[in-house]
Design a protein around this motif. Structure first.
Motif, PDB file in Angstrom:
ATOM      1  N   GLN A 150       5.582  -9.023  -6.791  1.00 16.71           N
ATOM      2  CA  GLN A 150       4.566  -7.973  -6.687  1.00 16.71           C
ATOM      3  C   GLN A 150       5.106  -6.603  -7.095  1.00 16.71           C
ATOM      4  OE1 GLN A 150       1.382  -8.724  -5.397  1.00 16.71           O
ATOM      5  NE2 GLN A 150       1.638 -10.089  -3.624  1.00 16.71           N
ATOM      6  N   MET A 193       3.279   1.572  -2.160  1.00 16.72           N
ATOM      7  CA  MET A 193       3.851   1.671  -3.505  1.00 16.72           C
ATOM      8  C   MET A 193       3.248   2.863  -4.250  1.00 16.72           C
ATOM      9  SD  MET A 193       4.096  -1.074  -6.629  1.00 16.72           S
ATOM     10  CE  MET A 193       4.459  -2.467  -5.601  1.00 16.72           C
ATOM     11  N   ASN A 194       4.128   3.601  -4.945  1.00 13.56           N
ATOM     12  CA  ASN A 194       3.706   4.832  -5.603  1.00 13.56           C
ATOM     13  C   ASN A 194       3.638   4.749  -7.126  1.00 13.56           C
ATOM     14  OD1 ASN A 194       3.508   6.307  -3.148  1.00 13.56           O
ATOM     15  ND2 ASN A 194       5.740   6.408  -3.082  1.00 13.56           N
ATOM     16  N   PHE A 195       3.218   5.852  -7.732  1.00 11.38           N
ATOM     17  CA  PHE A 195       3.035   5.908  -9.185  1.00 11.38           C
ATOM     18  C   PHE A 195       4.321   5.582  -9.946  1.00 11.38           C
ATOM     19  CE2 PHE A 195       5.126   9.766 -10.864  1.00 11.38           C
ATOM     20  CZ  PHE A 195       5.541  10.366  -9.688  1.00 11.38           C
ATOM     21  N   ASP A 196       5.472   5.851  -9.281  1.00  7.15           N
ATOM     22  CA  ASP A 196       6.754   5.652  -9.961  1.00  7.15           C
ATOM     23  C   ASP A 196       7.359   4.276  -9.663  1.00  7.15           C
ATOM     24  OD1 ASP A 196       7.462   6.084  -7.294  1.00  7.15           O
ATOM     25  OD2 ASP A 196       8.115   8.146  -7.664  1.00  7.15           O
ATOM     26  N   SER A 219       0.830  -1.210   0.000  1.00  3.00           N
ATOM     27  CA  SER A 219       0.000   0.000   0.000  1.00  3.00           C
ATOM     28  C   SER A 219       0.863   1.258   0.000  1.00  3.00           C
ATOM     29  CB  SER A 219      -0.947   0.014   1.204  1.00  3.00           C
ATOM     30  OG  SER A 219      -0.248   0.332   2.385  1.00  3.00           O
ATOM     31  N   HIS A 262      11.382   7.143  -1.811  1.00  4.21           N
ATOM     32  CA  HIS A 262      12.681   7.499  -1.246  1.00  4.21           C
ATOM     33  C   HIS A 262      13.545   6.245  -1.224  1.00  4.21           C
ATOM     34  CE1 HIS A 262      15.610   8.284   1.947  1.00  4.21           C
ATOM     35  NE2 HIS A 262      15.386   9.567   1.770  1.00  4.21           N
ATOM     36  N   CYS A 312       7.507   6.268   3.216  1.00  4.34           N
ATOM     37  CA  CYS A 312       7.384   5.869   4.617  1.00  4.34           C
ATOM     38  C   CYS A 312       6.027   5.256   4.937  1.00  4.34           C
ATOM     39  CB  CYS A 312       7.532   7.071   5.550  1.00  4.34           C
ATOM     40  SG  CYS A 312       9.039   7.973   5.347  1.00  4.34           S
ATOM     41  N   ARG A 313       4.987   5.918   4.464  1.00  7.90           N
ATOM     42  CA  ARG A 313       3.620   5.496   4.773  1.00  7.90           C
ATOM     43  C   ARG A 313       2.835   5.501   3.471  1.00  7.90           C
ATOM     44  NH1 ARG A 313       5.022   9.508   8.006  1.00  7.90           N
ATOM     45  NH2 ARG A 313       5.161   9.241  10.272  1.00  7.90           N
ATOM     46  N   PRO A 314       1.636   4.912   3.462  1.00  5.27           N
ATOM     47  CA  PRO A 314       0.802   5.040   2.263  1.00  5.27           C
ATOM     48  C   PRO A 314       0.625   6.509   1.912  1.00  5.27           C
ATOM     49  CG  PRO A 314      -0.170   3.478   3.801  1.00  5.27           C
ATOM     50  CD  PRO A 314       0.996   4.100   4.519  1.00  5.27           C
ATOM     51  N   GLY A 315       0.951   6.843   0.697  1.00 10.19           N
ATOM     52  CA  GLY A 315       0.814   8.236   0.268  1.00 10.19           C
ATOM     53  C   GLY A 315       2.105   9.015   0.306  1.00 10.19           C
ATOM     54  N   SER A 316       3.155   8.466   0.968  1.00 11.84           N
ATOM     55  CA  SER A 316       4.429   9.182   1.066  1.00 11.84           C
ATOM     56  C   SER A 316       5.243   9.045  -0.211  1.00 11.84           C
ATOM     57  CB  SER A 316       5.265   8.646   2.231  1.00 11.84           C
ATOM     58  OG  SER A 316       4.607   8.848   3.443  1.00 11.84           O
ATOM     59  N   GLU A 317       6.032  10.081  -0.494  1.00 13.11           N
ATOM     60  CA  GLU A 317       6.870  10.132  -1.691  1.00 13.11           C
ATOM     61  C   GLU A 317       7.949   9.045  -1.683  1.00 13.11           C
ATOM     62  OE1 GLU A 317       8.644  13.995  -2.041  1.00 13.11           O
ATOM     63  OE2 GLU A 317      10.158  13.301  -3.471  1.00 13.11           O
ATOM     64  N   TRP A 371      13.494   4.159 -12.126  1.00 11.07           N
ATOM     65  CA  TRP A 371      13.557   5.239 -11.122  1.00 11.07           C
ATOM     66  C   TRP A 371      14.895   5.161 -10.379  1.00 11.07           C
ATOM     67  CZ3 TRP A 371      14.102   6.193  -5.915  1.00 11.07           C
ATOM     68  CH2 TRP A 371      13.584   7.422  -5.430  1.00 11.07           C
ATOM     69  N   GLN A 428      13.546   3.982   1.906  1.00  9.81           N
ATOM     70  CA  GLN A 428      12.313   3.203   2.087  1.00  9.81           C
ATOM     71  C   GLN A 428      12.233   2.087   1.049  1.00  9.81           C
ATOM     72  OE1 GLN A 428      10.776   3.986   4.719  1.00  9.81           O
ATOM     73  NE2 GLN A 428      11.866   5.922   4.980  1.00  9.81           N
TER      74      GLN A 428
END
Lengths: 568, 229
Positions: free
Chosen positions: B107, B73-76, B71, B88, B81-86, B116, B91
């Motif tokens: 996954q 995991m981001n668009f990139d 949860s 890094h 750090c948390r859901p919604g965090s950029e 990236w 992390q």
């Protein structure tokens, strides 16, 4: 320790510094030990608050002291009335603000602020949001602040639209804004989701929609507006990488639904192969095989023992079950966990059968585009091409042109794509291995598409400078593969997914299937994956360094006993 | 307009591995008790957590833990750090290591994440932790180990990275700093050495990218976390 420049000093300066450090250290140790003693004795008094404040002001990463401070505050909550508690926590917020001014990147300070805000009897979320605004105006890449902001937004119910507008402002005014684009990527699907079954309507967001689930979809209307926004950004500053990263995400395809994509049956081998849209562990997802209405007790095996999760699984049927070519059989494979199944009929006189969704059906490598989207992407391509002429050394332009061509017409633009990749490798040579692999992936996708259009089971891709093999799960039905004149150094273990690479001798015809490798295979280990291709009969290794090794023939015979036709 | 943040490596920067100097540096560091504990503790916490995770998986709800990590995991393709965090690099390293230990590497979107990560390499050859930040030797570990775990370490320019890491050495005191010319510390020394090992330096033992420990130690106890090829 980051960013501490080394400065040379004289011996005397060193000595003076050392003495000063000693003094400071003594004061610090005394205060710290006093705190530890108090905590051990369960003391939660004013002095404890003062001592921890003193220490944390200059050591905000001392987590233990924040923990102790929270214990003190929790204790005070039990012996003070609500107004007093409100005042205590407001003072705490004040203290934290001074800490953050000194070090705006302390995990300890931000965490404590979040803790305090959540416990404040009458929180002032507007003030907290404004603190975030100020902090981000000083450094809009401070992820601590962004995370805190997300908490404030969640706790106080700030509308998603308002936060989207906030990102608009930030993106418009600052050039270092990856964090803003990232935030946008999480907000957009919340506000403009694409409902799973309806094509492209902008409806109300379902309450459980989360940007981190595989619903990374944004409804098309909003998507097209977003392209425009991003284009403005990278035209204003073509070297601002954040916009290009974000744009790549916009061009991407939504993740596929989880399903069985292919069922293949071989009468001669009495074997069933099942391909899934993503890697699964067949042994734990409730995979059921029904033959002529009867559930079969079978053992599902991954094509390669090493992989617990695999997109391709096989099982053997009891001998004699389907071997008689005079009988017709109906198979169904059930993926009970996902309530999905696939049927396959094995007709009389047929030695094999399959049922599948092709890569084209599934829009794996290319989405069917609406008229509007096609038009928008075509004009985007034109614009980025113009930009590339102005900025010939800008690698983002080149890569984005390639991605746009892939989205519009992967086969039609194949030649241009190859040419652009060559330029890209020159312009951004540090990442030439990445571009080689990416180009290989796109060439393989094109070959699969061509193969499907021609409705043949021959996968032939030679002299394309292939450096990697992928999408092997799409080659389950391939009988003939040609990888000559490329730059492959090894065969990946996933090569075992080519379950149909075999010889068949039917009553009416003789068909020979073979591999032709003329790449860089040099050791026996490189060929290991071929041992998992059940009935490989002919192997052409001419032109590979391995043919020069002593005893090659004998060793290969040992590795691949079923190969009767070995060309060295 | 955006200025590319990076460092310049001076012509007289160290260009060979000063093994003996580093050995002396670490040995001397052990004599200053207070500093040593602070640094080692943080590292051991991580290592012990990983060891517990691999030995006693049944004490935690692994499925829920995997769900949480995914949860983040981001668009990139990266993790925050948390859901919604950029995203890094630090992390990302924790999450890829975790997914390796729990057998869930499939996954990941390895191609997207690998891209990236390889974009962290700057003209100086050094790696940063996220876009538009300065390079730092510790990212030679966080980024490089992540790339190794997902089978894409060949996507960065190894020679240029090696040159950057070596330039971060201090010829006088031994040890590595975050950037050329800065002060050294054990943290960056560990990651400089580990990074060089991943790059294939033959003077250093092979290091395991998931657990940041020598491979021969792990072989002895039979612990071989998954890696993507």
């Amino acid at each position: 320790q980051h960013g501490r420049v080394k400065v040379k000093t004289t011996a005397q300066q060193e000595e003076e510094k050392r003495k000063e450090r000693e003094k400071k250290l003594q004061i610090y140790v005394a205060a710290r030990d006093a705190c530890f003693t108090k905590r051990k004795d369960g003391v939660f008094d004013d002095e404890a608050l003062q001592l921890t404040q003193q220490l944390l002001s200059s050591n905000p990463d001392f987590a233990t002291l924040w923990n102790y401070r929270r214990e003190i505050l929790l204790h005070l909550e039990t012996v003070r009335n609500q107004d007093e508690v409100q005042k205590i926590y407001e003072a705490e917020l004040s203290f934290l603000e001074s800490c953050l001014k000194v070090n705006p990147k302390s995990y300890g300070s931000w965490h404590h602020r979040g803790w305090v805000s959540a416990r404040l009897p009458r929180p002032d979320w507007a003030r907290e949001l404004s603190l975030c605004d100020r902090c981000l105006s000083l450094d809009d890449r401070n992820f601590h602040c962004w995370d805190y902001r997300r908490m404030v937004v969640k706790m106080s119910g700030v509308p998603v639209k308002q936060e989207l507008d906030f990102t608009d402002r930030l993106i418009g005014s600052n050039f270092s804004n990856y964090s803003s684009w990232h935030y946008r990527s999480t907000l957009l699907p919340l506000l403009h989701p694409q409902a799973p079954d309806t094509p492209s309507q902008c409806g109300n967001p379902p309450p459980s929609a989360s940007p981190q689930t595989h619903f990374h979809r944004v409804c098309e209307e909003q998507l097209l507006k977003e392209y425009e926004l991003v284009q403005n950004a990278f035209f204003t500053d073509p070297n601002d990488q954040s916009a290009w990263f974000y744009y790549r995400w916009l061009l991407g395809r939504a993740e596929r639904d989880e399903m069985i994509s292919c069922v293949y049956v071989s009468r001669e081998e009495e074997r069933v192969a099942v391909a899934f849209s993503r890697p699964v562990n067949a042994q734990s997802v409730g995979l059921l095989l029904i033959l002529d209405g009867q559930p079969q007790r079978v053992e599902w095996q991954s094509v390669h023992p090493h992989f617990k999760n695999s997109p391709v699984w096989i099982c053997s049927l009891p001998p004699g079950t389907i071997s008689d070519v005079a009988n017709e059989h109906n198979l169904t494979v059930h993926w009970t966990e996902k309530h999905s199944h696939r049927d396959c009929a094995l007709y009389t006189g047929r030695s094999e059968s399959w049922c599948r969704d092709t890569a084209t059906d599934l829009e794996l490598f290319r989405s069917e585009l609406s008229v509007e989207k096609t038009s928008v992407l075509q004009s985007e391509l034109q614009s980025v091409r113009q930009l590339q002429e102005l900025e010939p050394l800008n690698k983002w332009c080149l890569l984005t042109i390639i991605l746009l061509m892939r989205a519009l017409d992967p086969l039609g633009y194949e030649k241009e794509t190859l040419a652009h990749f060559q330029t890209l490798k020159d312009v951004d040579s540090m990442r030439s291995a990445y571009y080689s692999d990416l180009c290989s992936k796109f060439m393989i996708e094109n070959t699969i598409l061509k193969m499907e259009y021609a409705e043949v089971r021959v996968f032939s891709i030679s002299d394309r400078k292939l450096t990697t093999l992928c999408h092997l799960d799409q080659l389950l039905l391939v009988t003939h593969i040609n990888l000559s004149s490329n730059q492959l150094q090894q065969l990946p273990p996933q090569f075992a997914m080519l379950q149909c690479l075999e010889v068949r001798i039917g009553t009416l015809f003789f068909l020979l299937f073979f591999i032709n490798l003329n790449s860089e295979i040099s050791t026996l280990a490189d060929l290991q994956p071929l041992a998992s291709c059940p009935k490989l009969k002919r192997l052409d290794l001419r032109g590979n360094p391995i043919t020069q090794t002593t005893n090659a023939e004998a060793e290969l015979a040992g590795l691949l006993p079923s190969v009767t036709d070995l060309l060295l | 307009i955006a200025q590319l943040k990076d460092v310049i490596i001076k012509p007289d920067a160290p260009s060979s591995l000063l093994l003996d100097k580093h050995a002396d540096y670490i040995a001397a560091y052990g004599s200053k008790k207070d500093d040593y504990v602070t640094y080692l503790y943080c590292f051991f916490q991580l290592v012990i957590f990983f060891m517990i995770l691999s030995g006693k998986m049944d004490t935690i709800n692994v499925d829920k833990a995997v769900e949480f990590v995914l949860s983040c995991m981001n668009f990139d393709g990266g993790f925050g750090c948390r859901p919604g965090s950029e995203s890094h690099a630090g992390q990302i390293y924790c999450c890829t290591g975790f997914l390796s230990l729990t057998g869930q590497l499939h996954q990941l979107n390895a191609d997207l994440l690998g891209w990236w990560l390889c974009e962290r390499q700057l003209p100086s050859g050094g790696l940063n932790g996220r876009p538009e930040k300065l390079p730092d030797v510790c990212y030679s570990w966080w980024v490089l180990a992540s790339l190794k775990i997902i089978g894409r370490i060949h996507w960065i320019d190894k020679a240029k990275l090696r040159r950057f890491i070596l330039a971060c050495q201090d010829e006088e005191t031994g040890g590595f700093a975050d950037r050329p010319g800065d002060m050294v510390d054990p943290f960056h020394t560990l990651f400089g050495v580990a990074g060089l090992s991943l790059l294939g330096d033959e003077q250093i033992k092979a290091v395991n990218p998931v657990l940041c420990m020598p491979e021969d130690v792990l072989q002895r106890i039979g612990l071989q976390p998954d890696l993507l090829s």
